[in-house]
Design an enzyme around this catalytic site. Structure first.
Site, short mmCIF file in Angstrom:
data_model
loop_
_atom_site.label_atom_id
_atom_site.label_comp_id
_atom_site.label_asym_id
_atom_site.label_seq_id
_atom_site.Cartn_x
_atom_site.Cartn_y
_atom_site.Cartn_z
N ASP A 29 0.85 -1.19 0.00
CA ASP A 29 0.00 0.00 0.00
C ASP A 29 0.89 1.24 0.00
O ASP A 29 1.80 1.37 0.82
CB ASP A 29 -0.90 -0.01 1.25
N HIS A 72 -5.10 14.59 -9.34
CA HIS A 72 -5.43 13.17 -9.56
C HIS A 72 -4.65 12.57 -10.71
O HIS A 72 -4.24 11.41 -10.67
CB HIS A 72 -6.95 13.08 -9.82
N ASN A 103 -2.23 13.06 -4.25
CA ASN A 103 -3.38 13.57 -5.03
C ASN A 103 -3.69 15.02 -4.67
O ASN A 103 -3.92 15.85 -5.55
CB ASN A 103 -4.62 12.73 -4.72
N GLU A 161 -4.84 2.51 -4.02
CA GLU A 161 -3.37 2.58 -4.05
C GLU A 161 -2.77 1.31 -3.46
O GLU A 161 -1.66 1.29 -2.96
CB GLU A 161 -2.90 3.85 -3.33
#
Ligand SMILES: Nc1nc2c(ncn2[C@@H]2O[C@H](COP(=O)(O)OP(=O)(O)OP(=O)(O)O)[C@@H](O)[C@H]2O)c(=O)[nH]1
Length: 368
Positions: free
Chosen positions: A231, A244, A239, A274
């Site tokens: 992760d 984005h 972001n 993610e």
């Protein structure tokens, strides 16, 4: 697949050459051979068989050689028929004409098998015209002396049957092509359904299938199976700061980077958002830890699209006797949670974490 097609064509050519030689021998022994077939049939066999031989030795010339046996066969039949009509006006003309005519559909078939559809149609039209137009004209002008009045209708019937052969061959090729198109688009759909649009990696659905089948095969082969849940750390901040689109670019970069640090037998999938998941068959615990560390270090030390450091946290779980896919994922997820809680940018093994916190009952929803 193309090799199979090439092999089938070679076999057809060799069998074709053999059959032509057999026909030549039979006609010779029975005394029904025409003076021109004494040399034309062996010549045709040599061209057909020889082309097959060259095709086997030089597969790169396959496409260029294909028209040779087809043209030779079609030209031979046209020539044989015309020679019969011009040079053999005796009672045997009838027999020789018919024996030539019943080979012609085979020549049409060869054109459709060896050539593309438009070229095959052109070849068949030329052959049919070269055969039937002069015959009908000669019959009409009463220049076919040994033929009876039935010859005309017979010619028409044979011409119609030839037209039907060509039509049928065209339909078969069309059906085959549309079947091939349907298979190709089904395959494309299968690939799309199993692929994550952003990263091009296998998606969650595809990874679940992989996990189930790999777990089964690992159990049967008594091999270890490890999974690593990865992760990205503080990805929301990427972001928020860069937008984005840049976040997307970072995810693509992450997937590609991790893929280069895994074995080809390992599967890397985008698990969602993610999060990525690695399935590493035949991997015991220590090797799994090494893989995870390698990935972590690679991410931490590689330049990123947004120009800022990026780290990942990883949870590693190795399949135990009573594990199924759900429990294995749950253990990897708990290990990842521990890695996040412990400060991120680290690898945690589910086994260590199980020992450290046997009472941890965090059960994040794992499936959509
Ligand atoms: N650009 C982009 N962002 C995504 C995508 N999928 C998920 N995200 C973002 O990933 C972020 C995940 O945020 P969080 O779950 O808070 O996790 P985090 O910020 O990485 O924090 P930790 O995981 O706790 O380190 C969210 O902002 C999502 O919008 C995607 O396909 N593209």
């Amino acid at each position: 697949m193309p090799e199979t097609v090439a092999r089938v064509l070679h076999i057809l050519l060799f069998i074709g050459a053999t059959v032509i030689l057999c026909v030549w021998q039979i006609e010779l022994h029975q005394g029904v051979i025409t003076p021109w077939d004494i040399w034309m049939e062996p010549l045709l066999a040599v061209i057909v068989g020889g082309t097959g031989l060259v095709m086997v030795r030089r597969p790169d010339l396959d496409a260029r050689l294909r028209p040779i046996p087809v043209s030779a066969f079609n030209l031979y039949l046209i020539a044989a028929l015309h020679l019969t009509l011009l040079e053999s006006p005796g009672p045997e003309q009838w027999y020789q004409t018919l024996t030539t005519l019943y080979w012609v559909p085979l020549a049409y078939g060869c054109a459709f098998v060896f050539l593309t559809l438009p070229v095959a149609l052109v070849v068949c039209s030329i052959t049919a015209s070269a055969i039937f137009v002069p015959m009908v004209l000669w019959w009409h002008q009463d220049q076919l002396p040994t033929w009876t009045w039935e010859s005309g209708p017979l010619l028409v019937v044979i011409a119609l049957s030839h037209a039907m052969y060509v039509l049928l061959l065209w339909a078969v090729v069309k059906l085959r092509d549309s079947h091939a198109d349907a298979s190709a688009s089904a395959e494309r759909m299968r690939t799309l359904a199993a692929t994550d649009v952003l990263t091009g990696l296998p998606n969650r659905r595809s990874m679940l299938d992989t996990l189930h089948s790999t777990l089964d095969s690992s159990r049967r082969a008594d091999l270890p199976l490890a999974i690593v849940l990865v992760d990205a750390d503080h990805f929301k901040a990427v972001n928020d700061r860069h937008g984005h689109a840049v976040g997307d670019a970072v995810l693509i970069h992450l997937g590609a980077l991790m893929r280069t640090h895994l074995r080809s037998s390992d599967t890397l999938a985008r698990w969602g958002g993610e999060e990525f998941l690695i399935c590493a068959p035949g991997t015991p615990q220590e090797a799994a830890r090494e893989i995870a560390e390698r990935v972590r270090e690679a991410v931490a030390s590689s330049p990123t699209p947004h120009g800022e450091p990026l780290t990942v946290s990883l949870g590693v779980a190795v399949c135990r006797d009573h594990d199924d896919v759900d429990s294995l994922l749950l253990r990897a997820d708990r290990a990842l949670y521990t890695a996040k809680s412990a400060g991120r940018d680290r690898v945690v093994l589910a086994a260590e974490q199980d020992l450290a916190a046997p009472g941890d009952t965090r059960t994040a929803p794992l499936f959509d």
